[in-house]
Design an enzyme around this catalytic site. Structure first.
Site, PDB file in Angstrom:
ATOM      1  N   ASP A  33      -4.574  22.730 -35.013  1.00  0.00           N
ATOM      2  CA  ASP A  33      -3.858  23.468 -33.961  1.00  0.00           C
ATOM      3  C   ASP A  33      -2.943  22.572 -33.138  1.00  0.00           C
ATOM      4  O   ASP A  33      -2.320  23.028 -32.180  1.00  0.00           O
ATOM      5  CB  ASP A  33      -4.841  24.213 -33.051  1.00  0.00           C
ATOM      6  CG  ASP A  33      -5.762  23.260 -32.292  1.00  0.00           C
ATOM      7  OD1 ASP A  33      -5.627  22.030 -32.467  1.00  0.00           O
ATOM      8  OD2 ASP A  33      -6.616  23.750 -31.528  1.00  0.00           O
ATOM      9  N   GLU A  35      -3.895  19.903 -31.284  1.00  0.00           N
ATOM     10  CA  GLU A  35      -4.577  19.121 -30.259  1.00  0.00           C
ATOM     11  C   GLU A  35      -4.983  17.766 -30.826  1.00  0.00           C
ATOM     12  O   GLU A  35      -5.400  17.657 -31.978  1.00  0.00           O
ATOM     13  CB  GLU A  35      -5.827  19.854 -29.751  1.00  0.00           C
ATOM     14  CG  GLU A  35      -5.496  21.067 -28.904  1.00  0.00           C
ATOM     15  CD  GLU A  35      -6.731  21.746 -28.348  1.00  0.00           C
ATOM     16  OE1 GLU A  35      -7.858  21.354 -28.711  1.00  0.00           O
ATOM     17  OE2 GLU A  35      -6.562  22.688 -27.553  1.00  0.00           O
ATOM     18  N   ARG A  88      10.212   8.178 -13.131  1.00  0.00           N
ATOM     19  CA  ARG A  88      11.530   8.371 -12.492  1.00  0.00           C
ATOM     20  C   ARG A  88      11.570   9.648 -11.660  1.00  0.00           C
ATOM     21  O   ARG A  88      12.431   9.808 -10.819  1.00  0.00           O
ATOM     22  CB  ARG A  88      12.636   8.375 -13.564  1.00  0.00           C
ATOM     23  CG  ARG A  88      12.934   6.981 -14.088  1.00  0.00           C
ATOM     24  CD  ARG A  88      13.975   6.995 -15.186  1.00  0.00           C
ATOM     25  NE  ARG A  88      13.474   7.600 -16.405  1.00  0.00           N
ATOM     26  CZ  ARG A  88      14.199   7.807 -17.491  1.00  0.00           C
ATOM     27  NH1 ARG A  88      15.473   7.473 -17.494  1.00  0.00           N
ATOM     28  NH2 ARG A  88      13.664   8.331 -18.574  1.00  0.00           N
ATOM     29  N   GLN A  89      10.633  10.570 -11.890  1.00  0.00           N
ATOM     30  CA  GLN A  89      10.551  11.774 -11.044  1.00  0.00           C
ATOM     31  C   GLN A  89       9.654  11.435  -9.849  1.00  0.00           C
ATOM     32  O   GLN A  89       8.576  11.980  -9.696  1.00  0.00           O
ATOM     33  CB  GLN A  89       9.995  12.944 -11.845  1.00  0.00           C
ATOM     34  CG  GLN A  89      10.906  13.396 -12.988  1.00  0.00           C
ATOM     35  CD  GLN A  89      10.349  14.630 -13.674  1.00  0.00           C
ATOM     36  OE1 GLN A  89       9.852  15.539 -13.041  1.00  0.00           O
ATOM     37  NE2 GLN A  89      10.441  14.657 -15.012  1.00  0.00           N
ATOM     38  N   HIS A 121       9.764   2.326 -12.123  1.00  0.00           N
ATOM     39  CA  HIS A 121      11.115   2.555 -11.606  1.00  0.00           C
ATOM     40  C   HIS A 121      11.194   2.223 -10.117  1.00  0.00           C
ATOM     41  O   HIS A 121      12.155   1.602  -9.660  1.00  0.00           O
ATOM     42  CB  HIS A 121      11.510   4.004 -11.891  1.00  0.00           C
ATOM     43  CG  HIS A 121      12.894   4.312 -11.461  1.00  0.00           C
ATOM     44  ND1 HIS A 121      13.985   3.604 -11.903  1.00  0.00           N
ATOM     45  CD2 HIS A 121      13.381   5.230 -10.598  1.00  0.00           C
ATOM     46  CE1 HIS A 121      15.077   4.081 -11.346  1.00  0.00           C
ATOM     47  NE2 HIS A 121      14.738   5.064 -10.556  1.00  0.00           N
ATOM     48  N   ASP A 159      22.710  -0.672 -10.945  1.00  0.00           N
ATOM     49  CA  ASP A 159      22.616  -0.047  -9.618  1.00  0.00           C
ATOM     50  C   ASP A 159      21.690  -0.892  -8.758  1.00  0.00           C
ATOM     51  O   ASP A 159      20.998  -1.789  -9.255  1.00  0.00           O
ATOM     52  CB  ASP A 159      22.145   1.416  -9.704  1.00  0.00           C
ATOM     53  CG  ASP A 159      20.807   1.562 -10.381  1.00  0.00           C
ATOM     54  OD1 ASP A 159      19.939   0.699 -10.173  1.00  0.00           O
ATOM     55  OD2 ASP A 159      20.626   2.542 -11.128  1.00  0.00           O
ATOM     56  N   LYS A 183      26.135   3.024  -8.895  1.00  0.00           N
ATOM     57  CA  LYS A 183      26.033   4.063  -9.936  1.00  0.00           C
ATOM     58  C   LYS A 183      25.974   5.439  -9.291  1.00  0.00           C
ATOM     59  O   LYS A 183      25.179   5.655  -8.371  1.00  0.00           O
ATOM     60  CB  LYS A 183      24.801   3.835 -10.810  1.00  0.00           C
ATOM     61  CG  LYS A 183      24.617   4.905 -11.874  1.00  0.00           C
ATOM     62  CD  LYS A 183      23.590   4.503 -12.910  1.00  0.00           C
ATOM     63  CE  LYS A 183      22.191   4.833 -12.508  1.00  0.00           C
ATOM     64  NZ  LYS A 183      21.213   4.557 -13.577  1.00  0.00           N
ATOM     65  N   ARG A 185      25.170   9.203 -10.508  1.00  0.00           N
ATOM     66  CA  ARG A 185      24.733   9.997 -11.666  1.00  0.00           C
ATOM     67  C   ARG A 185      25.152  11.446 -11.471  1.00  0.00           C
ATOM     68  O   ARG A 185      24.775  12.079 -10.489  1.00  0.00           O
ATOM     69  CB  ARG A 185      23.213   9.896 -11.840  1.00  0.00           C
ATOM     70  CG  ARG A 185      22.714  10.614 -13.088  1.00  0.00           C
ATOM     71  CD  ARG A 185      21.229  10.401 -13.320  1.00  0.00           C
ATOM     72  NE  ARG A 185      20.911   9.117 -13.920  1.00  0.00           N
ATOM     73  CZ  ARG A 185      21.101   8.801 -15.191  1.00  0.00           C
ATOM     74  NH1 ARG A 185      21.650   9.676 -16.016  1.00  0.00           N
ATOM     75  NH2 ARG A 185      20.755   7.620 -15.646  1.00  0.00           N
ATOM     76  N   ASP A 209      18.415  -3.857 -16.619  1.00  0.00           N
ATOM     77  CA  ASP A 209      17.929  -2.601 -16.040  1.00  0.00           C
ATOM     78  C   ASP A 209      16.446  -2.470 -16.334  1.00  0.00           C
ATOM     79  O   ASP A 209      15.922  -3.135 -17.235  1.00  0.00           O
ATOM     80  CB  ASP A 209      18.708  -1.410 -16.633  1.00  0.00           C
ATOM     81  CG  ASP A 209      18.767  -0.232 -15.658  1.00  0.00           C
ATOM     82  OD1 ASP A 209      18.042  -0.244 -14.652  1.00  0.00           O
ATOM     83  OD2 ASP A 209      19.529   0.716 -15.932  1.00  0.00           O
TER      84      ASP A 209
HETATM   85  C1  R5P Z   1      17.569   4.748 -13.293  1.00  0.00           C
HETATM   86  O1  R5P Z   1      18.058   4.493 -12.198  1.00  0.00           O
HETATM   87  C2  R5P Z   1      17.091   3.666 -14.209  1.00  0.00           C
HETATM   88  O2  R5P Z   1      17.040   2.439 -13.550  1.00  0.00           O
HETATM   89  C3  R5P Z   1      17.968   3.530 -15.427  1.00  0.00           C
HETATM   90  O3  R5P Z   1      19.250   3.074 -15.028  1.00  0.00           O
HETATM   91  C4  R5P Z   1      18.114   4.833 -16.147  1.00  0.00           C
HETATM   92  O4  R5P Z   1      16.851   5.391 -16.366  1.00  0.00           O
HETATM   93  C5  R5P Z   1      18.829   4.636 -17.459  1.00  0.00           C
HETATM   94  O5  R5P Z   1      19.002   5.885 -18.060  1.00  0.00           O
HETATM   95  P1  R5P Z   1      20.116   6.099 -19.155  1.00  0.00           P
HETATM   96  O6  R5P Z   1      19.956   5.043 -20.211  1.00  0.00           O
HETATM   97  O7  R5P Z   1      19.832   7.474 -19.694  1.00  0.00           O
HETATM   98  O8  R5P Z   1      21.431   6.026 -18.471  1.00  0.00           O
END
Ligand code: R5P
Length: 281
Positions: A33, A35, A88-89, A121, A159, A183, A185, A209
């Site tokens: 199923d 799981e 990131r959330q 993050h 950023d 940056k 977004r 990054d």
């Molecule tokens: C967000 O601020 C993180 O530091 C990365 O810059 C971000 O997650 C990168 O995402 P992507 O490769 O989709 O641009």
């Protein structure tokens, strides 16, 4: 003993070697199923579960591993989350949205005595756990594979949020300046990078990054550097998620090389985060 999640087998093995601990046997299976189920061997009284939560299934698998080691007799459980998904959330970006990082942290806290996570993050997400949680910095290790002969090196973050990681790589390299871009977004796959005032012409630049996901941020940063006549451009990231065609985008953009750590298992993950994690255990 070290208990590996299915997405962290390489790092768990490196951590076992680094710390002199034994690696437990683990099986991962799936029922018809859909799981999943895990089975762990004998784990002893102290278990260190090492599992990147790179997908929804991986989140469930981590909760199962934590429960399984308790069932197997562990009285002390440490959870190492090399890459924490949903981190990131870290706040509700719009009305009606959850703080997903907090929801995940609370769930993970129920099965462990402490948590270590690598370059989240935002290190403030450690406060979302109900048990002691530590952010481990493994970024300095990304200096390892860079050539010794970088010309007037500049370590730049796409950023401001990644400037700590850039400084960490610069410190690991031992020389060079650090800077960051601005940056904006616009969507998950559309960002605008505004360069800083730093001169990049004829310099070797390492873009650092925490995560490369779609590669949008990195490829826009690389384009800005190429417009500024940078000599060579290198990419270094702690978590090489490299979703979809990210690797292709960056190699086609003309970067010299892409380096990541083994918090995620990818061909570019040649740098191990194990020594940094071991130092915090
Ligand atoms: C967000 O601020 C993180 O530091 C990365 O810059 C971000 O997650 C990168 O995402 P992507 O490769 O989709 O641009």
């Amino acid at each position: 003993m070290i208990v590996a999640g299915s997405h962290s087998q390489v790092l768990a093995t490196a951590l076992a070697e680094e710390t002199g601990r034994r690696l437990a046997g683990v099986e991962f299976e799936r029922f018809p199923d859909g799981e999943g189920i895990v089975r762990v061997d004998e784990v002893g009284e102290s278990a260190i579960v090492v599992a990147s939560t790179v997908s929804d299934r991986a989140h469930v698998e981590l909760l199962q591993l934590q429960d399984a080691v308790r069932e197997a007799g562990a009285t002390q459980v440490t959870t190492v989350i090399p890459y924490m998904g949903y981190a990131r959330q870290d706040h509700a970006f719009a009305a009606g949205e959850p703080v997903s990082a907090r929801a995940m942290a609370r769930a993970i806290s129920t099965g462990t005595d402490r948590v270590l996570t690598v370059n989240p993050h935002e290190s403030a997400i450690c406060d979302y756990f109900d048990v002691p949680a530590t952010a481990v910095d493994a970024a300095h290790r990304l200096a390892g594979p860079l050539p010794d002969d970088l010309t007037n090196p500049l370590f730049v973050a796409p950023d401001e949020g990644a400037v700590d990681a850039a400084e960490s790589v610069a410190a690991g390299y031992g020389r060079g300046e650090t800077d960051y871009f601005e940056k904006t977004r616009r969507s998950g796959s559309d960002v605008e990078i505004t360069p800083s005032d730093a001169a990049v012409a004829d310099r070797d630049v390492v873009v650092v990054d925490d995560i490369v996901a779609t590669g949008t941020t990195m490829s826009e940063s690389v384009a800005v550097l190429q417009d500024g006549d940078a000599r060579r451009v290198y990419v270094a990231c702690v978590h090489p998620l490299l979703a979809r065609n990210a690797y292709l985008r960056l190699t086609r953009a003309g970067v010299e090389s892409i380096h990541g750590t083994d918090t995620l298992e990818h061909p570019v993950s040649e740098v191990s985060a194990a020594p940094a994690i071991a130092a915090e255990l």
